[in-house]
Design a protein around this motif. Structure first.
Motif, short mmCIF file in Angstrom:
data_model
loop_
_atom_site.label_atom_id
_atom_site.label_comp_id
_atom_site.label_asym_id
_atom_site.label_seq_id
_atom_site.Cartn_x
_atom_site.Cartn_y
_atom_site.Cartn_z
N ALA A 236 49.90 -28.73 -39.76
CA ALA A 236 48.85 -27.57 -40.23
C ALA A 236 47.90 -27.57 -39.57
CB ALA A 236 49.03 -27.04 -41.35
N GLY A 237 46.81 -28.87 -40.03
CA GLY A 237 45.72 -29.00 -39.66
C GLY A 237 45.55 -29.36 -37.85
N LEU A 238 46.62 -29.75 -37.48
CA LEU A 238 46.57 -29.86 -36.05
C LEU A 238 47.02 -28.59 -34.80
CD1 LEU A 238 47.44 -31.07 -32.87
CD2 LEU A 238 49.35 -31.66 -34.08
N LEU A 239 47.76 -27.76 -35.86
CA LEU A 239 47.46 -26.31 -35.67
C LEU A 239 46.31 -25.39 -35.20
CD1 LEU A 239 51.04 -24.76 -36.55
CD2 LEU A 239 50.81 -25.95 -34.18
N ALA A 240 46.29 -25.33 -36.40
CA ALA A 240 44.67 -25.06 -36.50
C ALA A 240 43.44 -25.51 -35.74
CB ALA A 240 44.16 -25.66 -37.68
N SER A 241 43.37 -26.61 -35.26
CA SER A 241 42.50 -27.50 -34.29
C SER A 241 43.21 -26.20 -32.99
CB SER A 241 42.14 -28.45 -34.29
OG SER A 241 43.51 -29.48 -34.16
N ILE A 242 44.34 -26.52 -32.82
CA ILE A 242 44.54 -25.97 -31.34
C ILE A 242 44.30 -24.62 -30.90
CG2 ILE A 242 47.13 -25.16 -29.77
CD1 ILE A 242 47.86 -27.84 -31.24
N LEU A 243 44.75 -23.95 -32.18
CA LEU A 243 44.73 -21.85 -32.51
C LEU A 243 42.74 -21.79 -32.34
CD1 LEU A 243 44.94 -19.22 -32.47
CD2 LEU A 243 45.50 -19.53 -35.06
N LEU A 244 41.56 -22.78 -32.71
CA LEU A 244 40.04 -22.56 -32.39
C LEU A 244 40.03 -22.50 -31.23
CD1 LEU A 244 38.46 -21.25 -34.66
CD2 LEU A 244 37.07 -23.23 -34.42
N ALA A 245 40.08 -23.90 -30.11
CA ALA A 245 40.01 -24.41 -29.06
C ALA A 245 40.29 -23.30 -28.05
CB ALA A 245 40.90 -25.45 -28.84
N PHE A 246 41.97 -22.61 -28.40
CA PHE A 246 42.36 -21.74 -27.04
C PHE A 246 41.59 -20.36 -27.93
CE2 PHE A 246 44.81 -17.65 -26.87
CZ PHE A 246 44.86 -18.19 -25.56
N VAL A 247 40.96 -20.15 -28.79
CA VAL A 247 39.83 -19.30 -28.62
C VAL A 247 39.10 -19.23 -28.27
CG1 VAL A 247 38.74 -17.56 -30.46
CG2 VAL A 247 40.50 -18.07 -31.14
N GLY A 248 38.56 -20.09 -28.22
CA GLY A 248 37.10 -21.03 -27.48
C GLY A 248 37.06 -20.84 -26.05
N CYS A 249 38.36 -21.65 -25.35
CA CYS A 249 38.81 -20.78 -23.79
C CYS A 249 39.31 -19.66 -23.80
CB CYS A 249 40.17 -22.00 -24.01
SG CYS A 249 40.42 -21.87 -22.29
N LEU A 250 39.33 -19.05 -24.71
CA LEU A 250 39.81 -17.90 -23.81
C LEU A 250 38.21 -16.31 -24.04
CD1 LEU A 250 42.10 -15.34 -23.79
CD2 LEU A 250 42.54 -14.72 -26.46
N MET A 251 38.02 -17.66 -24.74
CA MET A 251 36.56 -16.73 -25.16
C MET A 251 35.32 -16.65 -23.15
SD MET A 251 35.38 -14.11 -26.75
CE MET A 251 37.26 -13.40 -26.77
N GLY A 252 35.64 -18.15 -23.42
CA GLY A 252 34.97 -18.40 -21.62
C GLY A 252 33.93 -19.74 -21.79
N GLN A 253 34.30 -20.34 -23.15
CA GLN A 253 33.10 -21.42 -24.20
C GLN A 253 33.51 -22.44 -23.68
OE1 GLN A 253 32.85 -20.60 -28.38
NE2 GLN A 253 30.74 -21.07 -27.65
N ILE A 254 34.97 -23.47 -23.26
CA ILE A 254 35.79 -24.21 -22.89
C ILE A 254 37.02 -23.96 -21.93
CG2 ILE A 254 34.73 -25.59 -24.50
CD1 ILE A 254 37.47 -25.28 -25.66
N ASP A 255 36.98 -24.46 -20.90
CA ASP A 255 38.15 -24.30 -20.48
C ASP A 255 39.33 -25.19 -20.78
OD1 ASP A 255 37.73 -27.57 -19.43
OD2 ASP A 255 36.71 -27.32 -17.99
N ALA A 256 40.11 -25.54 -20.06
CA ALA A 256 41.63 -26.26 -20.55
C ALA A 256 41.58 -27.42 -21.42
CB ALA A 256 43.08 -25.64 -20.10
N VAL A 257 40.99 -27.70 -20.08
CA VAL A 257 40.81 -30.13 -19.96
C VAL A 257 39.73 -29.70 -21.45
CG1 VAL A 257 40.00 -31.58 -19.18
CG2 VAL A 257 41.34 -29.92 -17.67
N GLU A 258 38.90 -28.49 -21.43
CA GLU A 258 37.92 -29.07 -22.58
C GLU A 258 38.28 -29.10 -24.12
OE1 GLU A 258 33.53 -28.55 -20.68
OE2 GLU A 258 34.77 -26.75 -21.47
#
Length: 316
Positions: A236-258
């Protein structure tokens, strides 16, 4: 005498209108003149402002809300309006003093990273609060629930955001120049990915973990033991970190590699936090090492690790 009386009686009465003479027509010495009133054009006149300066204040506030890049004034105003609108959600997850600490965090985040950064922190808060509320009655019965029905205080807010706040200040004041601005933003996202992964893994593990193991010895221990992990909570923790990283990527804060870097850094930092909890927390000589201090160490590891990985990939 009789003759005169008879004569008067036989004479018909004379009508009075024969003696009426109409008055002479009025004659004016000067001809009549009808006054001509000039027609004035009808023009719309603006009504006076009932509240002097009100429209100007509203226009200034709207311009302040939409200002880009963000300023301290715009960050304060936007954060205030959002906190008023979201007060029911904030009250469900934070104490009164926790709300005050979160307000400072929100203002700093908006000033440093604008609406995308604020949305990232808001997403972290909503998911983390929801995970904390899962099976709250069961957790309370087992004695592993968070205090105050899961409503976090200022210590928890500061402990969960310390690394992100440092990255925000470094970004605001341009430490390292333009070359480091992207790294500070990466560290900011990685810190919250790390903390959300830790919160979700802990709360879901306490609610649904069938078997929990002490990370240092893999010995089976009760739920809620410091340094214990479970398969359910870790996933569950792994999925949560993936979800939040995806939000950051979607908002343009980071790219896919980051985003991938943030997920990896979060899992490594959480594993390190579990080792610290199992080996040191609540041990003699380490009573000062409470959950808030461990949280600061955890998110700092995640943030620093993400920055180092990025630097290694791009070359020092």
């Amino acid at each position: 005498m009789a003759f005169s009386t008879t004569l008067l009686r036989s004479t018909p009465p004379i009508p009075l209108r024969q003696f009426y003479c109409p008055p002479p027509a009025k004659r004016f010495l000067y001809p009549r003149v009808t006054p001509v009133i000039p027609k004035m054009p009808l023009t719309a006149r603006a009504l006076p402002d009932p509240v002097p300066g009100f429209q100007g204040a509203v226009s200034e506030a709207i311009a302040l809300i939409q200002s880009s890049p963000a300023t301290w004034k715009s960050a304060l105003l936007n954060n205030f309006l959002i906190f008023i609108a979201g007060s029911p959600i904030l009250a469900a997850g934070l104490s009164l003093s926790g709300v005050a600490a979160a307000f400072l965090l929100g203002t700093l985040t908006w000033r440093a990273f604008g609406p995308p950064g604020f949305l990232l922190v808001a997403t972290y808060f909503v998911i983390g609060t929801a995970a904390t509320k899962v099976k709250m009655a069961q957790k309370e019965a087992q004695g592993v629930a968070e205090k105050r029905k899961g409503r976090r205080g200022p210590g928890s807010v500061i402990g969960s955001s310390a690394a992100g706040c440092v990255c925000a200040f470094l970004s605001i004041y341009g430490v390292g120049g333009k070359a480091f601005l992207r790294l500070w933003q990466l560290g900011f996202v990685a810190s919250f990915c790390t903390k959300l992964s830790d919160t979700v893994s802990s709360e879901i593990g306490k609610a649904y973990g069938k078997t929990t193991y002490l990370v240092t010895s893999l010995k089976i221990v009760p739920r809620g033991t410091e340094g214990a992990v479970s398969v359910e909570g870790t996933f569950a923790g792994l999925l949560a970190s993936i979800l939040l990283a995806f939000v950051g990527c979607l908002m343009g804060q980071i790219d896919a590699v980051e985003a991938a870097i943030c997920v990896v850094a979060a899992q490594v930092a959480n594993l390190g936090e579990s080792f610290i909890g199992a080996a040191l927390q609540e041990k003699e000589g380490f009573r000062w090492l409470n959950n808030d201090v461990v949280n600061v160490i955890n998110i700092s590891m995640g943030s620093i690790l993400a920055i180092l990985i990025q630097k290694m990939l791009r070359g020092f």
